[in-house]
Design a protein around this motif. Structure first.
Motif, PDB file in Angstrom:
ATOM      1  N   ARG A  67       2.715   7.629  -3.232  1.00  0.00           N
ATOM      2  CA  ARG A  67       2.277   8.261  -4.478  1.00  0.00           C
ATOM      3  C   ARG A  67       0.931   8.907  -4.219  1.00  0.00           C
ATOM      4  O   ARG A  67       0.006   8.256  -3.727  1.00  0.00           O
ATOM      5  CB  ARG A  67       2.162   7.237  -5.605  1.00  0.00           C
ATOM      6  N   VAL A  68       0.818  10.195  -4.512  1.00  0.00           N
ATOM      7  CA  VAL A  68      -0.434  10.914  -4.290  1.00  0.00           C
ATOM      8  C   VAL A  68      -1.376  10.657  -5.457  1.00  0.00           C
ATOM      9  O   VAL A  68      -1.008  10.823  -6.622  1.00  0.00           O
ATOM     10  CB  VAL A  68      -0.187  12.429  -4.134  1.00  0.00           C
ATOM     11  N   VAL A  69      -2.581  10.239  -5.139  1.00  0.00           N
ATOM     12  CA  VAL A  69      -3.632  10.003  -6.132  1.00  0.00           C
ATOM     13  C   VAL A  69      -4.751  10.998  -5.874  1.00  0.00           C
ATOM     14  O   VAL A  69      -5.331  11.013  -4.781  1.00  0.00           O
ATOM     15  CB  VAL A  69      -4.166   8.557  -6.052  1.00  0.00           C
ATOM     16  N   GLU A  70      -5.045  11.828  -6.855  1.00  0.00           N
ATOM     17  CA  GLU A  70      -6.078  12.851  -6.700  1.00  0.00           C
ATOM     18  C   GLU A  70      -7.458  12.295  -7.043  1.00  0.00           C
ATOM     19  O   GLU A  70      -7.592  11.403  -7.885  1.00  0.00           O
ATOM     20  CB  GLU A  70      -5.785  14.043  -7.608  1.00  0.00           C
ATOM     21  N   PHE A  71      -8.469  12.858  -6.383  1.00  0.00           N
ATOM     22  CA  PHE A  71      -9.851  12.580  -6.774  1.00  0.00           C
ATOM     23  C   PHE A  71     -10.619  13.893  -6.756  1.00  0.00           C
ATOM     24  O   PHE A  71     -10.248  14.837  -6.068  1.00  0.00           O
ATOM     25  CB  PHE A  71     -10.510  11.529  -5.863  1.00  0.00           C
ATOM     26  N   GLY A  72     -11.686  13.939  -7.544  1.00  0.00           N
ATOM     27  CA  GLY A  72     -12.431  15.182  -7.688  1.00  0.00           C
ATOM     28  C   GLY A  72     -11.703  16.149  -8.602  1.00  0.00           C
ATOM     29  O   GLY A  72     -10.716  15.809  -9.262  1.00  0.00           O
ATOM     30  N   ASN A  73     -12.207  17.385  -8.659  1.00  0.00           N
ATOM     31  CA  ASN A  73     -11.543  18.415  -9.443  1.00  0.00           C
ATOM     32  C   ASN A  73     -11.502  19.716  -8.648  1.00  0.00           C
ATOM     33  O   ASN A  73     -11.919  19.752  -7.492  1.00  0.00           O
ATOM     34  CB  ASN A  73     -12.214  18.602 -10.813  1.00  0.00           C
ATOM     35  N   ALA A  74     -11.007  20.759  -9.263  1.00  0.00           N
ATOM     36  CA  ALA A  74     -10.809  22.014  -8.537  1.00  0.00           C
ATOM     37  C   ALA A  74     -12.101  22.758  -8.267  1.00  0.00           C
ATOM     38  O   ALA A  74     -12.106  23.728  -7.499  1.00  0.00           O
ATOM     39  CB  ALA A  74      -9.853  22.918  -9.323  1.00  0.00           C
ATOM     40  N   ILE A  75     -13.207  22.311  -8.861  1.00  0.00           N
ATOM     41  CA  ILE A  75     -14.489  23.005  -8.707  1.00  0.00           C
ATOM     42  C   ILE A  75     -15.455  22.239  -7.815  1.00  0.00           C
ATOM     43  O   ILE A  75     -16.160  22.816  -6.989  1.00  0.00           O
ATOM     44  CB  ILE A  75     -15.128  23.247 -10.091  1.00  0.00           C
ATOM     45  N   GLN A  76     -15.456  20.903  -7.937  1.00  0.00           N
ATOM     46  CA  GLN A  76     -16.385  20.109  -7.141  1.00  0.00           C
ATOM     47  C   GLN A  76     -15.877  18.676  -7.020  1.00  0.00           C
ATOM     48  O   GLN A  76     -15.029  18.236  -7.807  1.00  0.00           O
ATOM     49  CB  GLN A  76     -17.780  20.110  -7.763  1.00  0.00           C
ATOM     50  N   THR A  77     -16.394  17.973  -6.024  1.00  0.00           N
ATOM     51  CA  THR A  77     -16.044  16.570  -5.818  1.00  0.00           C
ATOM     52  C   THR A  77     -17.305  15.805  -5.437  1.00  0.00           C
ATOM     53  O   THR A  77     -18.093  16.274  -4.608  1.00  0.00           O
ATOM     54  CB  THR A  77     -15.005  16.413  -4.700  1.00  0.00           C
TER      55      THR A  77
ATOM     56  N   ARG B 264       0.844  -1.198   0.000  1.00  0.00           N
ATOM     57  CA  ARG B 264       0.000   0.000   0.000  1.00  0.00           C
ATOM     58  C   ARG B 264       0.880   1.248   0.000  1.00  0.00           C
ATOM     59  O   ARG B 264       1.543   1.534   1.002  1.00  0.00           O
ATOM     60  CB  ARG B 264      -0.915   0.020   1.229  1.00  0.00           C
ATOM     61  N   THR B 265       0.880   1.986  -1.100  1.00  0.00           N
ATOM     62  CA  THR B 265       1.704   3.198  -1.181  1.00  0.00           C
ATOM     63  C   THR B 265       0.946   4.400  -1.746  1.00  0.00           C
ATOM     64  O   THR B 265       1.525   5.469  -1.886  1.00  0.00           O
ATOM     65  CB  THR B 265       2.941   2.956  -2.066  1.00  0.00           C
ATOM     66  N   GLU B 266      -0.336   4.235  -2.047  1.00  0.00           N
ATOM     67  CA  GLU B 266      -1.106   5.336  -2.614  1.00  0.00           C
ATOM     68  C   GLU B 266      -1.858   6.097  -1.527  1.00  0.00           C
ATOM     69  O   GLU B 266      -2.558   5.488  -0.707  1.00  0.00           O
ATOM     70  CB  GLU B 266      -2.105   4.817  -3.649  1.00  0.00           C
ATOM     71  N   ILE B 267      -1.677   7.407  -1.521  1.00  0.00           N
ATOM     72  CA  ILE B 267      -2.395   8.263  -0.580  1.00  0.00           C
ATOM     73  C   ILE B 267      -3.319   9.170  -1.374  1.00  0.00           C
ATOM     74  O   ILE B 267      -2.893   9.873  -2.292  1.00  0.00           O
ATOM     75  CB  ILE B 267      -1.419   9.077   0.282  1.00  0.00           C
ATOM     76  N   LEU B 268      -4.597   9.144  -1.036  1.00  0.00           N
ATOM     77  CA  LEU B 268      -5.610   9.878  -1.776  1.00  0.00           C
ATOM     78  C   LEU B 268      -5.775  11.287  -1.216  1.00  0.00           C
ATOM     79  O   LEU B 268      -5.755  11.487   0.006  1.00  0.00           O
ATOM     80  CB  LEU B 268      -6.957   9.145  -1.707  1.00  0.00           C
ATOM     81  N   MET B 269      -5.929  12.254  -2.130  1.00  0.00           N
ATOM     82  CA  MET B 269      -6.187  13.640  -1.738  1.00  0.00           C
ATOM     83  C   MET B 269      -7.189  14.263  -2.709  1.00  0.00           C
ATOM     84  O   MET B 269      -7.155  13.984  -3.914  1.00  0.00           O
ATOM     85  CB  MET B 269      -4.897  14.476  -1.765  1.00  0.00           C
ATOM     86  N   HIS B 270      -8.061  15.118  -2.165  1.00  0.00           N
ATOM     87  CA  HIS B 270      -8.868  15.952  -3.042  1.00  0.00           C
ATOM     88  C   HIS B 270      -7.937  16.771  -3.938  1.00  0.00           C
ATOM     89  O   HIS B 270      -6.916  17.288  -3.461  1.00  0.00           O
ATOM     90  CB  HIS B 270      -9.697  16.964  -2.225  1.00  0.00           C
ATOM     91  N   ARG B 271      -8.288  16.908  -5.205  1.00  0.00           N
ATOM     92  CA  ARG B 271      -7.508  17.808  -6.044  1.00  0.00           C
ATOM     93  C   ARG B 271      -7.551  19.226  -5.470  1.00  0.00           C
ATOM     94  O   ARG B 271      -6.560  19.962  -5.532  1.00  0.00           O
ATOM     95  CB  ARG B 271      -8.050  17.806  -7.472  1.00  0.00           C
ATOM     96  N   ALA B 272      -8.680  19.594  -4.883  1.00  0.00           N
ATOM     97  CA  ALA B 272      -8.829  20.933  -4.308  1.00  0.00           C
ATOM     98  C   ALA B 272      -8.016  21.122  -3.032  1.00  0.00           C
ATOM     99  O   ALA B 272      -7.926  22.236  -2.522  1.00  0.00           O
ATOM    100  CB  ALA B 272     -10.307  21.212  -4.024  1.00  0.00           C
TER     101      ALA B 272
ATOM    102  N   GLY C  31     -14.537  24.561  -0.258  1.00  0.00           N
ATOM    103  CA  GLY C  31     -15.580  24.779  -1.252  1.00  0.00           C
ATOM    104  C   GLY C  31     -15.757  23.659  -2.250  1.00  0.00           C
ATOM    105  O   GLY C  31     -16.881  23.280  -2.584  1.00  0.00           O
ATOM    106  N   ALA C  32     -14.656  23.100  -2.753  1.00  0.00           N
ATOM    107  CA  ALA C  32     -14.746  22.071  -3.787  1.00  0.00           C
ATOM    108  C   ALA C  32     -14.527  20.666  -3.239  1.00  0.00           C
ATOM    109  O   ALA C  32     -14.471  19.704  -4.008  1.00  0.00           O
ATOM    110  CB  ALA C  32     -13.724  22.356  -4.883  1.00  0.00           C
ATOM    111  N   ALA C  33     -14.404  20.540  -1.937  1.00  0.00           N
ATOM    112  CA  ALA C  33     -14.097  19.250  -1.321  1.00  0.00           C
ATOM    113  C   ALA C  33     -15.339  18.635  -0.691  1.00  0.00           C
ATOM    114  O   ALA C  33     -16.313  19.317  -0.378  1.00  0.00           O
ATOM    115  CB  ALA C  33     -13.014  19.418  -0.259  1.00  0.00           C
ATOM    116  N   LEU C  34     -15.286  17.329  -0.490  1.00  0.00           N
ATOM    117  CA  LEU C  34     -16.353  16.651   0.228  1.00  0.00           C
ATOM    118  C   LEU C  34     -16.356  17.080   1.690  1.00  0.00           C
ATOM    119  O   LEU C  34     -15.294  17.353   2.261  1.00  0.00           O
ATOM    120  CB  LEU C  34     -16.157  15.135   0.161  1.00  0.00           C
ATOM    121  N   PRO C  35     -17.522  17.127   2.328  1.00  0.00           N
ATOM    122  CA  PRO C  35     -17.550  17.366   3.770  1.00  0.00           C
ATOM    123  C   PRO C  35     -16.732  16.300   4.497  1.00  0.00           C
ATOM    124  O   PRO C  35     -16.686  15.139   4.072  1.00  0.00           O
ATOM    125  CB  PRO C  35     -19.038  17.271   4.117  1.00  0.00           C
ATOM    126  N   PHE C  36     -16.106  16.711   5.581  1.00  0.00           N
ATOM    127  CA  PHE C  36     -15.234  15.795   6.313  1.00  0.00           C
ATOM    128  C   PHE C  36     -15.984  14.541   6.750  1.00  0.00           C
ATOM    129  O   PHE C  36     -15.456  13.425   6.681  1.00  0.00           O
ATOM    130  CB  PHE C  36     -14.641  16.522   7.528  1.00  0.00           C
TER     131      PHE C  36
END
Length: 377
Positions: free
Chosen positions: A127-137, A104-112, A163-168
């Motif tokens: 390795r950082v893996v992005e999800f979502g985009n800069a406007i919404q997720t 396991r080496t992938e860490i997920l982050m909101h693109r925002a 603003g563009a991230a999922l609620p915690f």
């Protein structure tokens, strides 16, 4: 004793923020005395860290805690912990073969949520893996990003990034359903005090705070809080062990200084601090609003989403020189005043870190700089 004067370094008035490049914040005399006292004796660092961890965990209402050398150090240790969990075989593989040997080496982050500090994740071998985009997720985007190689999720706290991230709560729910740990980077998310336990009580496995910002402890210090399992997994990589977290060592002086700073901050009258900041901001607005072509307004919240006011000083293009030029002049004047450039024709001044005397000096310096600049013809 060597002084700044002897080195030819001029101190500054910090009307910007608790930035590392400006020295974080100023320590209470009790903090520096605790550090001085700690420096006069040898001590077993393992014993000291164990005792300090128990005290911090109790004061912050967490299962476990670790004093680290800053929020970035916490992020580094958290990444290592999420990749290896508490598996000694995984720790051994990491040391002998590098992160590529781990499952396991992938860490997920909101693109925002991508910030300049998240490069320590790759330093840990992740390795950082992005999800979502800069406007919404969307929540399905996080769920779809989780796979066999997912080590964990890093969530960067702060209203300025929400603003563009999922609620915690959505992130922790999905993570819990998929058995994935969540690390919260909350470096500058104090106050409120409740943040010391709010994130972990809401499902975070680890959360990091800077010790040299609002807590007003040593700049090279921080708090890593969370579940006993994951904080202990961080310990498997941390100083004083000869492992990958060794360069992020924290000394006995920083540990004792941060413990003292935490005690003081938990007793601090934060409402009084806020009222004072509002008073200074209102005074600046009154003084600066009379300058030619200048609009001075109260802005909220602070730079990292903190619950503090600041003043936005703004003008129309061509009325005054660019804000970068004005800021450079303020930084080179006597006294040296550091402000936060907001745009080509605006900057912020922050009332939180200045003394009463410095507040007057900041108002006068900004007034001189913008008052002497004639409007464009």
């Amino acid at each position: 004793m060597v002084s700044y004067d002897e080195l030819g370094v001029r101190p500054v008035i910090n009307a910007h923020n608790t930035l590392t490049v400006l020295g974080g914040s100023l320590m209470d005399p009790a903090v520096t005395e605790a550090m001085s006292l700690a420096a006069r004796s040898f001590v077993d660092l393992n014993e000291l860290q164990a005792a300090a961890s128990a005290r911090v965990a109790r004061l912050t209402r967490n299962e476990d805690a670790l004093v680290v050398s800053g929020a970035s150090a916490g992020l580094l240790l958290g990444a290592l912990a999420m990749m290896t969990r508490s598996d000694p075989r995984a720790v051994g593989q990491l040391l002998e073969q590098g992160a590529a040997a781990l499952p396991r080496t992938e860490i997920l982050m909101h693109r925002a949520h991508r910030i300049p500090y998240d490069n320590v994740l790759t330093l840990a071998g992740a390795r950082v893996v992005e999800f979502g985009n800069a406007i919404q997720t969307q929540d399905w985007e996080l769920d779809a990003a989780i796979g066999e190689r997912t080590a964990g999720i890093v969530y960067v706290a702060g209203s300025h990034l929400s603003g563009a991230a999922l609620p915690f709560e959505v992130v922790t729910r999905i993570a819990r359903d998929r058995d994935v740990p969540v690390f919260v980077d909350a470096a500058a998310q104090l106050p409120p005090r409740e943040n010391l336990w709010r994130f972990t009580q809401a499902g975070a496995d680890l959360v990091a705070f800077s010790g040299g910002k609002e807590l007003r402890g040593p700049q090279a210090s921080g708090l890593l809080l969370g579940s006993r399992a994951y904080v202990d997994a961080c310990r498997q990589h941390a100083f004083p062990l000869q492992r990958f977290g060794r360069p992020a060592k924290v000394g006995k002086e920083e540990i004792m200084g941060l413990l003292t700073a935490l005690d003081l901050w938990l007793e601090r009258d934060l409402e009084s601090d806020l009222a004072r900041a509002e008073h200074v901001a209102a005074t600046w607005i009154t003084e600066l609003s009379d300058l030619p072509g200048i609009t001075a307004t109260r802005d909220w919240p602070g730079e990292a989403g903190g619950p503090w006011p600041r003043v936005r000083v703004q003008w129309a293009a061509g009325v005054h020189p660019p804000a970068l030029e004005v800021a450079a002049r303020l930084a080179g004047a006597d006294p040296r005043v550091i402000v936060f450039v907001a745009s080509e024709c605006a900057f912020w001044i922050n009332p939180v870190l200045v003394t009463d005397t410095e507040a007057e000096l900041v108002g006068a310096a900004v007034g001189r700089e913008l008052g002497r600049t004639a409007p464009a013809s």
